[in-house]
Write an enzyme that holds these catalytic residues in place. Structure first.
Site, short mmCIF file in Angstrom:
data_model
loop_
_atom_site.label_atom_id
_atom_site.label_comp_id
_atom_site.label_asym_id
_atom_site.label_seq_id
_atom_site.Cartn_x
_atom_site.Cartn_y
_atom_site.Cartn_z
N ASP A 258 0.72 -1.22 0.00
CA ASP A 258 0.00 0.00 0.00
C ASP A 258 0.73 1.24 0.00
O ASP A 258 1.42 1.50 0.53
CB ASP A 258 -0.92 0.09 1.12
CG ASP A 258 -2.06 -0.73 0.80
OD1 ASP A 258 -2.28 -1.12 0.29
OD2 ASP A 258 -2.83 -0.89 0.92
N THR A 259 0.82 2.18 -0.06
CA THR A 259 1.74 3.26 -0.52
C THR A 259 0.96 4.53 -0.83
O THR A 259 -0.18 4.48 -1.23
CB THR A 259 2.47 2.78 -1.80
OG1 THR A 259 3.21 1.62 -1.46
CG2 THR A 259 3.37 3.83 -2.36
N VAL A 260 1.64 5.72 -0.70
CA VAL A 260 1.05 6.97 -1.17
C VAL A 260 1.98 7.61 -2.18
O VAL A 260 3.20 7.58 -2.03
CB VAL A 260 0.73 7.98 -0.04
CG1 VAL A 260 -0.35 7.44 0.88
CG2 VAL A 260 1.96 8.38 0.75
#
Length: 534
Positions: free
Chosen positions: A355-357
């Site tokens: 998951d990551t931004v």
């Protein structure tokens, strides 16, 4: 022209500056910094710090980051690797002695020393104007005062309930009576606010030494990790500027960070796909999607075989991203059916043997920043350093325990990384910072987006909106927006399609229209974010 009878939204359009992030509060923080005189780098760090507070399942100061920065007027792209290293005691022998036969995503052994704060500090000192003390203030306020949980964050929080329940400290702070926070619930993190204040005053030293580092080390040691305060002290300078890699595609130059990141997969796929004629059926045609799937199968095959820390093993980037290699792979792709089996890694056919931004910002001077920050999986390792409020990543889950494999865990080694910022240049000027989140999906997502926009003519927002699919583990994971007739056609071609519960990633992009002096931005509807300009 958009059909205003249908759901969707228009791209953002502005002239002075723009930010596109996965949360409105982070986008607004970036715009506020720009309007206060900060540049694109200041705004990007401020926005990422806010996201580290209000999107805690995706990112945090206990994670890693990568950045591509195009300073206006230089014709150059600056690349930064802000990924952390395994502790000095992380040997395959030590992990096997601890009972591991493979990496475990919630184990302390999957926690690498976080690189994000080292990166923020270096980027701020080198390319920012305002300093960390100023740009961290919005994040400090959100952590202290609390923030309402948004719909996508609540969705991910619920999926992470089991992980959050494993550690007592994590359960105390991230669950309410054993239940995840829901939409509209206010989540406060006063301990994280205080840690951010320390970083604002002391820079990277405030995170990698002293009380904050001691807290993280104590928690990791209690959980069975080999981490020491010396490992964290060494992490203070782990971020480093590196030479970006690039390829020419459709008259433009597409830039990526080099390994240990997965950016080379984007270049490989663009090289393969660039030799095909544009499918007449459009971006949702079976021909287009089939080619994309096949190109991805080759690229991800090579990733799993070769991608590792180039400071410790040789990664054949030149061979894998060469046009000759792409041409040989393209020759194996048939338009009527899927390849039942791929040749060995590093080869295009069977002739020899088997998951990551993410966020982006462009300022009034034309500086363009492409920036990605992550804990890896949802809530990282699930291990919370409670006194300092730091949720620790699980990037080490990307390692292997297989002796002799390029990505086998080793002391002070960086793991294979999935997070990749992107930058498109043309005639020596940045024309688009962009990125697509989603763990292993990211190279697939980036190439889908670039093709949607530059090949099929969709505006940045529509190019992000378009339904997605992804080949993984022998299946093709399809979003619900993929038309059923397309799925059935792919099935007949030999692809095994299956639905996916959560959508593929999320992305942002800002197109710089130099001729008209415009910034045109989009933000992915799969997240809660927005693109804004002024």
């Amino acid at each position: 022209m958009r059909d205003f009878h249908r759901p969707g939204r228009s791209p953002a359009i502005a002239t002075h500056g723009m930010a596109a992030t996965s949360m409105p509060a982070a986008t607004l923080a970036a715009i506020d910094i720009l309007r206060a005189g900060g540049n694109a780098m200041d705004a990007a760090i401020a926005a990422h710090a806010v996201l580290a507070v209000i999107e805690p399942q995706s990112t945090g100061i206990g994670g890693d980051c990568f950045c591509l920065y195009a300073p206006a007027g230089t014709g150059k792209v600056v690349a930064l690797n802000g990924s952390g290293r395994a502790p000095a005691g992380a040997t395959p022998e030590a992990l096997r002695a601890a009972g591991l036969t493979a990496m475990v995503n919630t184990s302390a052994h999957s926690v690498t020393v976080p690189g994000a704060i080292s990166a923020w500090d270096l980027l701020s000192r080198t390319h920012g104007r305002m300093g960390l003390d100023a740009v961290l203030q919005p994040a400090i306020r959100w952590a202290e005062e609390g923030h309402p949980v948004t719909p996508r964050v609540a969705h991910d929080w619920e999926l992470g309930t089991e992980k959050l329940s494993k550690q007592p400290a994590t359960a105390r702070r991230f669950l309410k009576d054993g239940r995840p926070y829901g939409v509209g619930d206010v989540f406060r993190q006063p301990e994280l606010a205080e840690t951010l204040r320390v970083i604002a005053r002391q820079g990277a030293a405030g995170f990698y030494t002293g009380a904050v580092a001691a807290d993280m080390v104590a928690v990791l040691r209690e959980a069975g990790g080999t981490h020491t305060e010396e490992d964290f002290a060494a992490g203070q300078t782990v971020a480093e500027f590196v030479e970006p890699i690039r390829t020419s595609w459709r008259g433009m130059d597409v830039y990526q960070c080099p390994p240990n990141g997965s950016g080379m997969l984007v270049l490989m796929m663009l090289n393969i796909l660039g030799g095909f004629e544009t499918p007449a059926g459009g971006p949702l045609s079976a021909e287009r999607m089939h080619r994309h799937i096949e190109a991805a199968r080759f690229a991800y095959r090579d990733r799993d075989a070769f991608l590792a820390d180039p400071s410790q093993v040789e990664v054949p980037v030149g061979h894998l991203t060469s046009q000759a290699y792409a041409d040989a792979i393209r020759a194996q792709i048939r338009d009527d059916r899927a390849l039942p089996e791929l040749p060995p890694p590093g080869e295009a056919d069977w002739a020899k043997h088997k998951d990551t931004v993410y966020l982006c910002v462009v300022d009034k001077d034309g500086n363009a920043c492409s920036f990605i920050n992550s804990l890896f999986e949802g809530f990282g390792s699930g291990i919370l350093a409670e006194k300092s409020g730091v949720m620790l990543q699980n990037r080490g889950f990307g390692f292997r325990l297989q002796e002799g494999h390029p990505n086998c865990i080793a002391p002070r080694k960086r793991p294979m990384h999935t997070i990749i910022p992107g930058m498109v240049m043309k005639d020596g000027r940045a024309i688009m910072p962009y990125g697509v989140m989603g763990g292993h999906f990211q190279p697939m997502g980036q190439t889908l987006f670039l093709s949607n926009h530059f090949e099929f003519g969709l505006n940045p927002q529509d190019a992000l909106d378009l339904p997605r699919l992804f080949p993984l583990g022998g299946k093709v994971q399809v979003e619900r927006g993929i038309p059923m007739e397309l799925v059935e056609r792919l099935q007949r071609m030999g692809h095994s399609c299956c639905p996916i519960h959560s959508p593929h990633g999320g992305g942002q992009a800002i197109l710089i229209d130099h001729e008209r002096g415009l910034l045109i931005g989009g933000s992915d509807p799969r997240k809660d974010g927005i693109a804004l300009g002024y």
